[in-house]
Design an enzyme around this catalytic site. Structure first.
Site, short mmCIF file in Angstrom:
data_model
loop_
_atom_site.label_atom_id
_atom_site.label_comp_id
_atom_site.label_asym_id
_atom_site.label_seq_id
_atom_site.Cartn_x
_atom_site.Cartn_y
_atom_site.Cartn_z
N HIS A 73 45.55 46.74 31.01
CA HIS A 73 46.82 47.04 30.33
C HIS A 73 47.42 48.34 30.87
O HIS A 73 48.63 48.44 31.09
CB HIS A 73 46.58 47.23 28.82
CG HIS A 73 46.12 46.01 28.10
ND1 HIS A 73 44.85 45.87 27.63
CD2 HIS A 73 46.77 44.87 27.76
CE1 HIS A 73 44.73 44.70 27.01
NE2 HIS A 73 45.87 44.07 27.09
N GLY B 94 49.77 40.51 33.63
CA GLY B 94 48.57 40.54 34.45
C GLY B 94 48.27 39.16 35.02
O GLY B 94 48.36 38.15 34.32
N ASP C 163 45.80 36.12 33.61
CA ASP C 163 46.27 34.94 32.87
C ASP C 163 47.28 34.21 33.74
O ASP C 163 48.49 34.21 33.48
CB ASP C 163 46.89 35.38 31.54
CG ASP C 163 45.86 36.06 30.65
OD1 ASP C 163 44.86 35.42 30.30
OD2 ASP C 163 46.04 37.25 30.32
N GLN D 141 49.57 31.59 32.18
CA GLN D 141 50.56 32.25 31.32
C GLN D 141 51.71 32.80 32.17
O GLN D 141 52.89 32.69 31.80
CB GLN D 141 49.90 33.38 30.53
CG GLN D 141 50.87 34.30 29.81
CD GLN D 141 50.18 35.22 28.83
OE1 GLN D 141 49.82 34.82 27.73
NE2 GLN D 141 49.99 36.49 29.20
N MET E 129 38.71 42.32 33.59
CA MET E 129 38.84 43.01 32.31
C MET E 129 39.58 42.14 31.31
O MET E 129 40.56 41.47 31.65
CB MET E 129 39.58 44.32 32.51
CG MET E 129 38.72 45.30 33.26
SD MET E 129 39.17 46.98 32.88
CE MET E 129 38.08 47.82 34.02
N ARG F 89 38.49 40.44 25.25
CA ARG F 89 37.43 39.61 24.67
C ARG F 89 36.05 39.93 25.25
O ARG F 89 35.04 39.47 24.70
CB ARG F 89 37.75 38.13 24.86
CG ARG F 89 38.94 37.68 24.00
CD ARG F 89 39.17 36.19 24.03
NE ARG F 89 40.11 35.77 23.00
CZ ARG F 89 41.39 35.43 23.21
NH1 ARG F 89 41.87 35.44 24.43
NH2 ARG F 89 42.16 35.06 22.21
#
Ligand code: PAF
Length: 272
Positions: free
Chosen positions: A31, A141, A144, A147, A178, A181
């Site tokens: 992040h 990122g 994913d 996504q 990273m 979860r």
């Protein structure tokens, strides 16, 4: 760093570049890297923190998803974010029943098939956040990957005036991608988790050497299952269509989802 609970409190200058990092919090280095990139590219940096119930299945981890706004705010401030947009449920979903954004085709397989309704939830909340924040560039990122494909397809299909910047996956020293979860993993599972990335790197080499992607993916699934994972999929795909490919194609990707106990990990690698 300012904290905004409503769109009105964002108080941005729409005439100057706005960089936007949408998140569900529980920040890690991945992040922070998105926020640093936004800081480099844009005059104003907005990070949203909203754990979106619409993208979790009924048996998924919405209730136990890690939440620590004070820590997240400190971390966002440390990399120079200007605003943390942390709206409540009522701000994002004032109506009990909301309009849904459904992105076709690229949501049919993989995460879309394993997690019914997940991408409707993602596309809907990202569309709403884009309309609330009005960014020029949004940072996602690459971990994913599907996504990213879904959001790009939505932006294209709906002519949203936003550029997406897809950033490389940040990894632990042992290769594990990273993810918020990862903290659910037991020490035993944490020790074998890096094998996903190791296997993907090996399969990438084998495909580049000329091995059949279909055979390679089947062998990779078997190896990971034998190592203690429960593999949902390990596939070689075109990242624009998310369709599987049977032979080498430049710019294609290996994608994988595998479970260790109740924790589901996903990762991908560009085969080039
Ligand atoms: O990737 C995430 O954290 C979420 O899916 C997103 C993009 C913030 C939407 O809730």
């Amino acid at each position: 760093l300012r904290i905004a609970r409503t769109a009105a409190e964002l108080d941005l200058d729409l005439t100057r570049p706005i960089g936007f990092v949408p998140t569900m919090g529980a920040f890690h280095e991945g992040h922070l890297q998105l926020m640093r990139r936004a800081r480099e590219e844009c005059e104003q940096v907005v990070v949203s923190l909203f754990v979106n119930p619409l993208q979790f299945g009924p048996k998924e981890d919405f209730a136990r998803y890690p939440r620590d706004e004070a820590r997240d705010a400190e971390m966002a401030e440390s990399v120079g974010a200007d605003v943390l947009f942390a709206p409540g449920l009522e701000e994002v979903y004032p109506n009990k029943v909301t309009t849904i954004v459904h992105v076709p085709e690229v949501t049919d397989l993989w995460e879309g098939a394993q997690r019914p309704g997940h991408f409707d939830g993602v596309a809907t909340v990202v569309a709403k956040l884009f309309n609330l924040v009005r960014p020029h560039i949004a940072f996602f990122g690459r971990k994913d990957l599907q996504q990213c494909t879904v959001v790009q397809r939505m932006v294209d299909d709906l002519n949203m005036p936003i550029r997406l910047s897809i950033e490389p996956t940040v990894r632990e020293a042992d290769g594990l991608a990273m993810s918020s979860r990862n903290r659910y993993l037991s020490p035993e599972h944490r020790a074998i988790a890096p094998q996903i990335h190791l296997q993907m790197s090996q399969s990438k080499q084998n495909i580049l050497r000329g091995d059949s992607p279909v055979k390679e993916c089947e062998e990779a699934r078997n190896r990971l299952n034998a190592a203690g994972f429960s593999v949902d999929y390990f596939a070689y795909v075109d990242s624009r269509s998310m369709l599987p490919l049977e032979s080498y194609s430049q710019g294609a990707n290996l994608i994988c989802a595998a479970r260790l106990g109740t924790t589901r990990l996903i990762d991908n690698i560009l085969v080039e």
